[in-house]
Write a protein that holds these residues in place. Structure first.
Motif, PDB file in Angstrom:
ATOM      1  N   PHE A   1       0.818  -1.213   0.000  1.00  0.00           N
ATOM      2  CA  PHE A   1       0.000   0.000   0.000  1.00  0.00           C
ATOM      3  C   PHE A   1       0.850   1.262   0.000  1.00  0.00           C
ATOM      4  CE2 PHE A   1      -2.331  -3.337   2.290  1.00  0.00           C
ATOM      5  CZ  PHE A   1      -3.398  -3.493   1.406  1.00  0.00           C
ATOM      6  N   SER A   2       0.252   2.330  -0.510  1.00  0.00           N
ATOM      7  CA  SER A   2       0.878   3.646  -0.467  1.00  0.00           C
ATOM      8  C   SER A   2       0.471   4.326   0.834  1.00  0.00           C
ATOM      9  CB  SER A   2       0.416   4.495  -1.657  1.00  0.00           C
ATOM     10  OG  SER A   2       0.818   3.916  -2.879  1.00  0.00           O
ATOM     11  N   TYR A   3       1.457   4.624   1.647  1.00  0.00           N
ATOM     12  CA  TYR A   3       1.183   5.278   2.921  1.00  0.00           C
ATOM     13  C   TYR A   3       0.973   6.771   2.705  1.00  0.00           C
ATOM     14  CZ  TYR A   3       2.747   0.946   5.076  1.00  0.00           C
ATOM     15  OH  TYR A   3       2.876  -0.357   5.438  1.00  0.00           O
TER      16      TYR A   3
ATOM     17  N   ASN B   1      -1.480  24.089   0.274  1.00  0.00           N
ATOM     18  CA  ASN B   1      -1.372  22.779  -0.376  1.00  0.00           C
ATOM     19  C   ASN B   1      -0.350  21.953   0.380  1.00  0.00           C
ATOM     20  OD1 ASN B   1      -0.368  20.644  -2.201  1.00  0.00           O
ATOM     21  ND2 ASN B   1      -1.688  21.596  -3.717  1.00  0.00           N
ATOM     22  N   TYR B   2      -0.812  20.896   1.043  1.00  0.00           N
ATOM     23  CA  TYR B   2       0.057  20.067   1.894  1.00  0.00           C
ATOM     24  C   TYR B   2       1.172  19.418   1.101  1.00  0.00           C
ATOM     25  CZ  TYR B   2       1.194  16.501   5.448  1.00  0.00           C
ATOM     26  OH  TYR B   2       1.829  15.685   6.356  1.00  0.00           O
ATOM     27  N   SER B   3       0.871  18.964  -0.108  1.00  0.00           N
ATOM     28  CA  SER B   3       1.890  18.304  -0.929  1.00  0.00           C
ATOM     29  C   SER B   3       3.004  19.273  -1.313  1.00  0.00           C
ATOM     30  CB  SER B   3       1.261  17.716  -2.194  1.00  0.00           C
ATOM     31  OG  SER B   3       0.342  16.695  -1.879  1.00  0.00           O
TER      32      SER B   3
ATOM     33  N   ALA C   1       6.457  18.960  -5.835  1.00  0.00           N
ATOM     34  CA  ALA C   1       5.906  17.781  -5.160  1.00  0.00           C
ATOM     35  C   ALA C   1       6.010  16.519  -6.003  1.00  0.00           C
ATOM     36  CB  ALA C   1       4.443  18.032  -4.781  1.00  0.00           C
ATOM     37  N   ASP C   2       5.934  16.647  -7.329  1.00  0.00           N
ATOM     38  CA  ASP C   2       6.004  15.470  -8.190  1.00  0.00           C
ATOM     39  C   ASP C   2       7.433  15.099  -8.565  1.00  0.00           C
ATOM     40  OD1 ASP C   2       6.690  17.466  -9.946  1.00  0.00           O
ATOM     41  OD2 ASP C   2       5.226  16.927 -11.478  1.00  0.00           O
TER      42      ASP C   2
ATOM     43  N   ASN D   1      -4.089  15.285   2.663  1.00  0.00           N
ATOM     44  CA  ASN D   1      -3.121  14.191   2.770  1.00  0.00           C
ATOM     45  C   ASN D   1      -2.122  14.291   1.633  1.00  0.00           C
ATOM     46  OD1 ASN D   1      -3.851  12.262   0.419  1.00  0.00           O
ATOM     47  ND2 ASN D   1      -5.835  12.590   1.423  1.00  0.00           N
ATOM     48  N   THR D   2      -1.003  13.625   1.810  1.00  0.00           N
ATOM     49  CA  THR D   2       0.005  13.527   0.761  1.00  0.00           C
ATOM     50  C   THR D   2       0.722  12.200   0.916  1.00  0.00           C
ATOM     51  OG1 THR D   2       1.857  14.667  -0.315  1.00  0.00           O
ATOM     52  CG2 THR D   2       1.880  14.606   2.084  1.00  0.00           C
ATOM     53  N   TYR D   3       1.278  11.702  -0.187  1.00  0.00           N
ATOM     54  CA  TYR D   3       1.986  10.434  -0.128  1.00  0.00           C
ATOM     55  C   TYR D   3       3.244  10.559   0.729  1.00  0.00           C
ATOM     56  CZ  TYR D   3      -0.920   8.588  -3.899  1.00  0.00           C
ATOM     57  OH  TYR D   3      -1.977   8.146  -4.652  1.00  0.00           O
ATOM     58  N   SER D   4       3.517   9.475   1.447  1.00  0.00           N
ATOM     59  CA  SER D   4       4.725   9.392   2.261  1.00  0.00           C
ATOM     60  C   SER D   4       5.826   8.694   1.481  1.00  0.00           C
ATOM     61  CB  SER D   4       4.416   8.615   3.550  1.00  0.00           C
ATOM     62  OG  SER D   4       5.586   8.148   4.158  1.00  0.00           O
TER      63      SER D   4
END
Length: 630
Positions: A178-180, A194-196, A258-259, A491-494
């Motif tokens: 899974f992606s945390y 923007n959190y990301s 972010a990307d 949320n954002t990916y860890s």
């Protein structure tokens, strides 16, 4: 009449009995009769979520004839297993990462290398050796990725996409889970955050729409952080508070979005003269903030600052090893500097090193202030000079905010730097920068106040009472705050990643079997078994049972946080029992694809029985009622 009443009561009793039986059934599901076992695999796991995944995987594999023996290990047993004994077919792996995203893809994929200290997989180059390449195909992908210049070229991105597909389809070293995600909550009247992207990149987009409870000013953002009182000098900082402060105060040569796209920042451009020689052009007219002693006024950024910064990072900082690739520097003129690169000391000639861009994300230091005196070599700055002590408590740079006060045990205050180059439109006319989209153009907020949390303090109470505007949260608080109209949750990916690692070492009878499949010599028996496990695995079910469906399935051998580096066409192992058995057939482990007769899945049998029984019961009731009317 009495007979009709008796018949009706019998029908009603039948329905009640049916409901009771079904209720009992749903609380104690019937065990599925497994397919005859054709092979046994050993899985080793730490306690927690990964243990739950394993228990579910065991049930899923039973349906294709694989018996999974699970051993739950202590931490010391787990470390011994992955370093020395390797007595497993599958082992659970959870890797946790943090940071602002300035990391190169080559540093991450290194764990899949044959000489990686984290070689959970038992990979070696003989497994996929290619005579033309002179090494294993996987190893070639990993090594070649370190040599492709420019670092963010389409060629290099495609190279890693091809590697991901090869690893997951032709080698299958692991099965990602899974992606945390990380979560943050803020008061709903804060617009534009923007959190990301983070605080710095959101600063020019943020504004308050009204005032929330206990909010004192509408041009100030109040956040919290932990601190151990470390230095504000980025060469030696090691806590979150100093990191946040310097992210606002100082600027790097390049900026990571972010990307993971890299953009020019203080550097107007950079380019390769050859594979080991790069030239960096600086922007002109970028003013330094005042130093804490007001000794230097109207100083601007020059190549001297860049030279001094990277000399200090390489020779003086706590992260010197990260700059070993930098062989030497030469100043061409006030706004141009050349870097000479050697990515390996093992060869006589200089080797390329694409990850150098990560270090170009380092904050640039003020040479005019910190290099007032040198040691006897005339090159190394004298860190005993008073300027270094002042700078450790009052750093300054070229960034959007400047430091007003620093109290590491209570709170710090930063204010808008009105002379910042980011506010000067004449410096930002380059359309390729997409500056307004990326950084905004409002600049409404004037102050950032950072309250320091005590050890063990979460900040939830301060946030709920309105004394801070944002707070990092867990999933429990996320659910609570998401239902509160006063708050917004993002949320954002860890950087974290979890997977089941397959052990390809040849002593593993099935998973590590490198003989060709009897019915498909193009793949090995081990790969066929690994694919059977992958297709039998039901990650959707794992997610639903363990995480109530809130996680996202990860199909990549890297974290989803790597954005542009994730192959959009990667192979996806969705649950497919027919495919799983097909690979067992190819491996010669079963004789045909016909499924033996066994009961309905425990997830479905009671529901089917309930529907059927209810239909019959109500049919009987209707008939009884009709007779009663007669």
């Amino acid at each position: 009449m009495r007979k009709l009443k008796t018949s009706f009561m019998k029908s009603l009793a039948f329905i009640l009995i049916t409901i009771i039986v079904i209720s009992s059934c749903t609380s104690k599901p019937v065990k599925v009769e497994s397919v005859d076992t054709v092979l046994t695999l050993v899985a080793k796991v730490r306690a927690g979520n990964m243990e739950q995944y394993c228990e579910l995987l065991k049930e899923q594999l039973e349906q294709i004839g694989i018996n999974l023996q699970i051993e739950v290990l202590s931490w010391s047993e787990y470390v011994t297993e992955i370093i020395t004994t390797h007595n497993y077919d599958l082992i659970s792996v959870s890797l946790y990462g943090s940071g602002d995203g300035a990391i190169d893809i080559a540093d991450v994929v290194e764990m899949y290398s044959s000489d990686s200290p984290m070689n959970f997989f038992g990979y070696n180059t003989s497994i996929d050796y290619n005579a033309t390449l002179g090494t294993g195909i996987n190893q070639w992908f990993i090594d070649q990725g370190k040599r492709i210049i420019p670092a963010y070229s389409e060629e290099r991105i495609q190279h890693y996409w091809d590697w991901e597909q090869y690893l997951m389809d032709d080698l299958l070293l692991c099965m990602p889970l899974f992606s945390y995600k990380n979560y943050i909550a803020h008061w709903a009247n804060l617009q534009g955050y923007n959190y990301s992207e983070g605080f710095v990149q959101s600063w020019g987009k943020m504004a308050w729409d009204g005032i929330h409870e206990n909010q004192l000013m509408d041009k100030e953002l109040v956040i919290s952080s932990f601190s151990d009182g470390s230095s504000l000098n980025p060469l030696f900082q090691n806590d979150s508070l100093s990191s946040i402060i310097n992210r606002f105060i100082m600027d790097p040569l390049v900026w990571y979005d972010a990307d993971k796209t890299v953009w020019p920042h203080l550097a107007k451009s950079w380019g390769a003269i050859n594979d080991t020689h790069i030239r960096i052009q600086l922007r002109k007219g970028i003013k330094w903030q005042p130093d804490p002693e007001n000794l230097f006024l109207n100083e601007t950024l020059t190549a001297e600052d860049v030279y001094f910064t990277f000399y200090s990072w390489k020779e003086l900082s706590d992260e010197q090893l990260m700059y070993n690739w930098l062989e030497k520097m030469e100043i061409v003129d006030n706004y141009t500097i050349d870097f000479y690169i050697d990515g390996s000391i093992a060869t006589p000639e200089n080797e390329p090193y694409p990850p150098y861009l990560v270090q170009l994300n380092s904050p640039i230091l003020p040479e005019h202030y910190l290099n007032q005196t040198q040691l006897i070599d005339g090159k190394t700055p004298d860190m005993n000079h008073s300027s270094w002590k002042h700078f450790s408590n009052h750093s300054f740079g070229t960034g959007i905010l400047q430091l007003e006060s620093y109290q590491p045990n209570s709170e710090s205050l930063l204010s808008l730097n009105n002379d910042c180059w980011k506010l000067n439109e004449t410096l930002l006319t380059d359309p390729e920068l997409e500056w307004e989209r990326r950084f905004g153009n409002q600049w409404v907020l004037e102050d950032l106040r950072i309250k320091v949390l005590n050890p063990g303090q979460t900040g939830f109470g301060l946030f709920e009472d309105g004394h801070i505007d944002l707070v990092n949260i867990n999933t429990e608080k996320r659910n609570e705050y998401a239902e509160n109209e006063n708050f917004s949750v993002q949320n954002t990916y860890s950087l974290s990643i979890s997977f089941f690692a397959f052990n390809l070492r040849s002593e593993r009878e099935f998973i590590g079997n490198h003989e060709p499949c009897p019915l498909d010599p193009s793949i090995t028996i081990g790969l066929a078994v690994r694919k059977a496990v992958a297709y039998a695995m039901n990650r959707t079910e794992m997610n639903q049972i363990v995480h109530e469906g809130e996680y996202e399935i990860n199909h990549y051998p890297i974290s989803r946080v790597f954005g542009i580096w994730c192959n959009p066409n990667i192979i996806k192992y969705s649950r497919d029992v027919s495919k799983a058995r097909l690979y067992l057939l190819k491996a010669g482990l079963i004789e045909n694809l016909t499924f033996p007769s066994y009961s309905i899945s425990p997830k479905l049998d009671c529901h089917v029985l309930f529907l059927a029984s209810s239909f019959v019961s109500f049919a009987v009731l209707i008939v009884a009622l009709k007779r009663r009317k007669r």
